[in-house]
Design a protein around this motif. Structure first.
Motif, PDB file in Angstrom:
ATOM      1  N   SER A 186       0.833  -1.203   0.000  1.00 25.91           N
ATOM      2  CA  SER A 186       0.000   0.000   0.000  1.00 25.91           C
ATOM      3  C   SER A 186       0.869   1.256   0.000  1.00 25.91           C
ATOM      4  O   SER A 186       2.055   1.218   0.342  1.00 25.91           O
ATOM      5  CB  SER A 186      -0.925   0.011   1.220  1.00 25.91           C
ATOM      6  N   LYS A 187       0.244   2.380  -0.369  1.00 22.74           N
ATOM      7  CA  LYS A 187       0.968   3.652  -0.366  1.00 22.74           C
ATOM      8  C   LYS A 187       1.422   4.026   1.038  1.00 22.74           C
ATOM      9  O   LYS A 187       2.528   4.539   1.219  1.00 22.74           O
ATOM     10  CB  LYS A 187       0.082   4.764  -0.935  1.00 22.74           C
ATOM     11  N   THR A 188       0.576   3.755   2.041  1.00 21.71           N
ATOM     12  CA  THR A 188       0.968   4.134   3.404  1.00 21.71           C
ATOM     13  C   THR A 188       2.123   3.283   3.919  1.00 21.71           C
ATOM     14  O   THR A 188       2.944   3.772   4.688  1.00 21.71           O
ATOM     15  CB  THR A 188      -0.224   4.064   4.384  1.00 21.71           C
ATOM     16  N   LEU A 242       4.549   2.216   2.079  1.00 25.49           N
ATOM     17  CA  LEU A 242       5.749   2.772   1.453  1.00 25.49           C
ATOM     18  C   LEU A 242       6.147   4.100   2.098  1.00 25.49           C
ATOM     19  O   LEU A 242       7.331   4.426   2.189  1.00 25.49           O
ATOM     20  CB  LEU A 242       5.546   2.928  -0.056  1.00 25.49           C
ATOM     21  N   LYS A 243       5.164   4.863   2.592  1.00 25.14           N
ATOM     22  CA  LYS A 243       5.480   6.079   3.356  1.00 25.14           C
ATOM     23  C   LYS A 243       6.180   5.702   4.666  1.00 25.14           C
ATOM     24  O   LYS A 243       7.114   6.373   5.102  1.00 25.14           O
ATOM     25  CB  LYS A 243       4.212   6.878   3.651  1.00 25.14           C
ATOM     26  N   THR A 286      -3.597  -2.283   2.703  1.00 28.14           N
ATOM     27  CA  THR A 286      -4.363  -2.628   1.510  1.00 28.14           C
ATOM     28  C   THR A 286      -5.797  -3.038   1.816  1.00 28.14           C
ATOM     29  O   THR A 286      -6.647  -2.983   0.949  1.00 28.14           O
ATOM     30  CB  THR A 286      -3.688  -3.779   0.727  1.00 28.14           C
TER      31      THR A 286
END
Length: 147
Positions: free
Chosen positions: A12-14, A16-17, A120
């Motif tokens: 998920s994008k978070t 990766l953050k 996700t």
């Protein structure tokens, strides 16, 4: 300050953050190691047998999920290296994500766990934390950074 940083990723994008924050921390503490972990839900052979569709070359769900988790970890390792991380190791585990992340951090004697706010499986329900990040923050024996 931190020698072992566990980062949970799920693609998920978070997550990766969260990885980016762990890399930033490692830049401040060059001796720190980053342990990237992706956890997939284990499916028993019984659960796999309940599938309605039966293709001729049906893979056991664990095999497919573990391969996907390995791809997520490898991608995260590449991203971490591109962003300047030096000591990065990747792990794939089967189990309930929150319990497995906490157990893994304990086994590795982690000083910090970094997770995204939602992964996700999150939906747009207005909640600040997803269930995994909430459980990890509640049960970990070390500090948890929720990004």
């Amino acid at each position: 300050m931190f020698n072992r940083i566990v980062v949970a990723v799920d693609g998920s994008k978070t997550s990766l953050k969260a990885l980016d924050k762990a890399v930033d921390l490692q830049k401040l503490m060059p001796e720190a190691e980053i342990y990237i972990i992706c956890v997939y839900k284990h499916h028993s052979l019984f659960e796999a047998s309940l599938s309605i569709g039966r293709p001729d070359d049906m893979d056991i769900p664990d095999k497919v999920l573990s391969e996907y988790a390995r791809e997520v970890v490898n991608h995260a390792k590449e991203v971490a290296s591109e962003h300047g991380a030096t000591k990065v190791r990747g792990f794939v585990k089967a189990g309930r994500p929150s319990k497995t992340i906490v157990k893994f951090a304990k086994e590795k004697k982690a000083d910090l766990i970094v997770v995204g706010t939602k992964g996700t499986n999150s939906d747009k329900d207005g909640m600040f934390l997803g269930s995994v990040s909430h459980r990890v923050a509640s049960n970990a024996k070390c500090p948890v950074l929720v990004v």
